[in-house]
Design a protein around this motif. Structure first.
Motif, PDB file in Angstrom:
ATOM      1  N   TYR A   1       0.913  -1.126  -0.023  1.00 49.68           N
ATOM      2  CA  TYR A   1       0.140   0.146   0.056  1.00 49.68           C
ATOM      3  C   TYR A   1       0.904   1.226  -0.031  1.00 49.68           C
TER       4      TYR A   1
ATOM      5  N   VAL B   1       2.828  -6.059   2.181  1.00 48.29           N
ATOM      6  CA  VAL B   1       1.864  -6.753   2.843  1.00 48.29           C
ATOM      7  C   VAL B   1       2.131  -8.369   2.445  1.00 48.29           C
TER       8      VAL B   1
ATOM      9  N   ASP C   1      -2.256 -13.972  11.461  1.00 51.75           N
ATOM     10  CA  ASP C   1      -2.583 -13.089  12.769  1.00 51.75           C
ATOM     11  C   ASP C   1      -3.263 -11.755  12.192  1.00 51.75           C
ATOM     12  N   ASN C   2      -3.533 -11.125  12.924  1.00 51.99           N
ATOM     13  CA  ASN C   2      -4.409  -9.820  12.870  1.00 51.99           C
ATOM     14  C   ASN C   2      -3.394  -8.942  12.129  1.00 51.99           C
ATOM     15  N   GLY C   3      -3.537  -8.266  10.855  1.00 49.94           N
ATOM     16  CA  GLY C   3      -3.046  -7.553  10.182  1.00 49.94           C
ATOM     17  C   GLY C   3      -1.862  -8.166   9.111  1.00 49.94           C
ATOM     18  N   SER C   4      -1.924  -9.603   9.128  1.00 47.79           N
ATOM     19  CA  SER C   4      -0.776 -10.271   8.475  1.00 47.79           C
ATOM     20  C   SER C   4      -1.166 -10.142   6.739  1.00 47.79           C
ATOM     21  N   GLY C   5      -2.327  -9.846   6.572  1.00 48.72           N
ATOM     22  CA  GLY C   5      -2.593  -9.776   5.269  1.00 48.72           C
ATOM     23  C   GLY C   5      -3.610 -10.682   4.484  1.00 48.72           C
ATOM     24  N   LYS C   6      -4.721 -11.146   5.276  1.00 53.14           N
ATOM     25  CA  LYS C   6      -5.740 -12.239   4.891  1.00 53.14           C
ATOM     26  C   LYS C   6      -6.559 -11.385   3.762  1.00 53.14           C
ATOM     27  N   SER C   7      -7.064 -10.137   4.479  1.00 54.56           N
ATOM     28  CA  SER C   7      -8.164  -9.574   3.894  1.00 54.56           C
ATOM     29  C   SER C   7      -7.602  -9.017   2.427  1.00 54.56           C
ATOM     30  N   THR C   8      -6.265  -8.564   2.390  1.00 54.26           N
ATOM     31  CA  THR C   8      -5.468  -8.287   1.408  1.00 54.26           C
ATOM     32  C   THR C   8      -5.425  -9.396   0.327  1.00 54.26           C
TER      33      THR C   8
ATOM     34  N   ARG D   1      -9.016  -9.866  -1.159  1.00 53.00           N
ATOM     35  CA  ARG D   1      -9.550  -8.903  -2.007  1.00 53.00           C
ATOM     36  C   ARG D   1      -8.592  -9.154  -3.514  1.00 53.00           C
TER      37      ARG D   1
ATOM     38  N   GLU E   1     -15.467  -8.252   4.393  1.00 52.60           N
ATOM     39  CA  GLU E   1     -15.258  -8.227   5.827  1.00 52.60           C
ATOM     40  C   GLU E   1     -16.541  -6.985   6.195  1.00 52.60           C
TER      41      GLU E   1
HETATM   42  N1  LIG Z   1      -6.314   0.101   1.930  1.00 51.82           N
HETATM   43  C1  LIG Z   1      -5.259   0.127   2.700  1.00 51.82           C
HETATM   44  N2  LIG Z   1      -4.429   1.070   2.862  1.00 51.82           N
HETATM   45  C2  LIG Z   1      -3.203   0.944   3.579  1.00 51.82           C
HETATM   46  N3  LIG Z   1      -2.745  -0.040   4.416  1.00 51.82           N
HETATM   47  C3  LIG Z   1      -3.546  -1.162   4.160  1.00 51.82           C
HETATM   48  C4  LIG Z   1      -4.841  -1.159   3.417  1.00 51.82           C
HETATM   49  N4  LIG Z   1      -5.611  -2.188   3.701  1.00 51.82           N
HETATM   50  C5  LIG Z   1      -4.817  -2.904   4.603  1.00 51.82           C
HETATM   51  N5  LIG Z   1      -3.508  -2.178   4.971  1.00 51.82           N
HETATM   52  C6  LIG Z   1      -2.586  -2.615   5.861  1.00 51.82           C
HETATM   53  O1  LIG Z   1      -2.161  -3.960   5.438  1.00 51.82           O
HETATM   54  C7  LIG Z   1      -1.753  -4.938   6.329  1.00 51.82           C
HETATM   55  C8  LIG Z   1      -2.666  -6.068   6.204  1.00 51.82           C
HETATM   56  O2  LIG Z   1      -3.930  -5.671   6.343  1.00 51.82           O
HETATM   57  P1  LIG Z   1      -5.197  -6.727   6.159  1.00 51.82           P
HETATM   58  O3  LIG Z   1      -6.614  -6.195   6.432  1.00 51.82           O
HETATM   59  O4  LIG Z   1      -5.012  -7.384   4.936  1.00 51.82           O
HETATM   60  O5  LIG Z   1      -4.886  -7.861   7.418  1.00 51.82           O
HETATM   61  P2  LIG Z   1      -5.845  -9.053   8.096  1.00 51.82           P
HETATM   62  O6  LIG Z   1      -4.889 -10.129   8.188  1.00 51.82           O
HETATM   63  O7  LIG Z   1      -7.011  -9.198   7.223  1.00 51.82           O
HETATM   64  O8  LIG Z   1      -5.987  -8.374   9.365  1.00 51.82           O
HETATM   65  P3  LIG Z   1      -7.078  -8.513  10.495  1.00 51.82           P
HETATM   66  O9  LIG Z   1      -7.070 -10.113  10.931  1.00 51.82           O
HETATM   67  O10 LIG Z   1      -7.029  -7.668  11.479  1.00 51.82           O
HETATM   68  O11 LIG Z   1      -8.482  -8.442   9.780  1.00 51.82           O
HETATM   69  C9  LIG Z   1      -2.073  -4.129   7.685  1.00 51.82           C
HETATM   70  O12 LIG Z   1      -0.958  -3.600   8.157  1.00 51.82           O
HETATM   71  C10 LIG Z   1      -3.131  -2.992   7.128  1.00 51.82           C
HETATM   72  O13 LIG Z   1      -2.886  -1.985   8.026  1.00 51.82           O
END
Ligand SMILES: Nc1ncnc2c1ncn2[C@@H]1O[C@H](COP(=O)(O)OP(=O)(O)OP(=O)(O)O)[C@@H](O)[C@H]1O
Length: 294
Positions: A10, A28, A47-54, A57, A81
């Motif tokens: 990002y 990420v 883990d939280n913030g590891s990049g699963k939603s990324t 998507r 989500e």
């Molecule tokens: N649109 C965005 N712009 C900037 N940074 C982003 C964006 N989306 C996600 N991030 C960053 O990318 C990293 C991964 O985020 P992501 O939401 O993919 O994690 P996650 O594993 O799904 O987290 P969670 O378990 O908390 O839902 C995080 O550090 C987040 O802050």
């Protein structure tokens, strides 16, 4: 569908002082290779913030990779989500519109929409504007719009969150159904017991990379059963007829001395498995759901 060397970061500048690390530019995901096939149920954890939603998507095509290539994506539906429920439409209006986007005629789209609302116990909300729905009800709409597409790839990001018990069970069975019908389903869920025992493969995101955890049985987690509830079906086929091949849920089979076949598979596959047996003209003697083995 394939991901080759896929990365996502990002921000444009490559992070703190151009290092590629830290807020505003860090990768990420990096160098992710992944091959998804038909009839596959895939769990992604981390883990939280590891990049699963990324990752989800990217798989859904909502976002594009910063590096690498994604090829061969089938028609895809996605449950995000957070469902953006601010559109000026009623529930039925929105779902009918989504049905039309997926190629259904207007009447068929409305019928399909009503069917899913009924399944989820949300038919009372058909005329409610999306913006007035409770969180749980709008989640049902988010899930319904994805399922009614009967997509080749279904991507579920915490889709069970906020659903009541009945709706969760409907979604469990619908996921198994999608896989049984040849689709691929990729899901993230905070509950380690979600669809336990059913995924064909589980990946963990760590350090920006994707690591296969293991096949079929997701890891036990703080007292959660290692394998989820199983359906046990006793069935008998027509004389001389073999068990249909490719049955949903890849059941384990066992033969009893009296000629009965006992099939065991993850419980979400029960409906799809029964349908597969009945289609092969097998006679069902009994069906029971057994709790997880530890
Ligand atoms: N649109 C965005 N712009 C900037 N940074 C982003 C964006 N989306 C996600 N991030 C960053 O990318 C990293 C991964 O985020 P992501 O939401 O993919 O994690 P996650 O594993 O799904 O987290 P969670 O378990 O908390 O839902 C995080 O550090 C987040 O802050």
């Amino acid at each position: 569908m394939r991901l080759d060397g896929v990365g996502r970061r990002y921000g444009r500048r490559g992070g703190v002082s151009g290092t590629g690390k830290g807020p505003g530019g860090g990768w990420v995901l990096r160098g992710v290779d992944l091959s998804l096939s038909e009839r596959q149920l895939v769990r992604v954890q981390g883990d939280n913030g590891s990049g699963k939603s990324t990752l989800l998507r990217l798989l859904a095509g909502i976002d594009a990779p910063s590096a690498g290539r994604i090829t061969g994506r089938p028609p895809t539906a996605y449950v995000p989500e957070r469902f953006p429920a601010a559109m000026p439409l009623t529930v039925l209006g929105y779902l009918t519109r989504m049905g039309r986007v997926h190629g259904l005629r207007r009447d068929a789209a409305a019928d399909e929409a009503r069917g899913w609302l009924e399944c989820f116990g949300a038919d009372a909300y058909a005329r409610t504007p999306l913006a007035e729905l409770s969180k749980g009800s709008s989640q049902k709409v988010a899930v319904a719009q994805a399922l009614m597409a009967r997509p080749g790839l279904l991507v579920l990001d915490e889709a069970w969150t906020g659903l009541d018990l009945n709706a969760r069970a409907v979604l469990d069975r619908s996921v198994a159904e999608r896989v049984a019908e040849g689709g691929t389903v990729v899901f993230v869920d905070h509950d380690p017991a979600r669809l336990a025992g059913a995924p064909d493969v589980t990946y963990r995101i760590e350090g920006g990379g994707l690591h296969e955890v293991d096949g079929r049985v997701p890891p036990g987690h703080g007292g959660v059963p290692a394998a989820g509830p199983q359906v046990r079906i006793e069935a008998e086929g027509p004389p001389g007829v073999a068990l249909p091949s490719g049955l949903p849920g890849s059941p384990r089979t066992e033969q009893t001395p009296d000629g009965t076949t006992v099939l065991t598979a993850p419980a979400p596959y029960s409906d799809a498995l029964l349908r597969g047996l009945l289609a092969g003209h097998w006679h069902i003697r009994s069906v029971a759901v057994e709790e997880a083995s530890r």
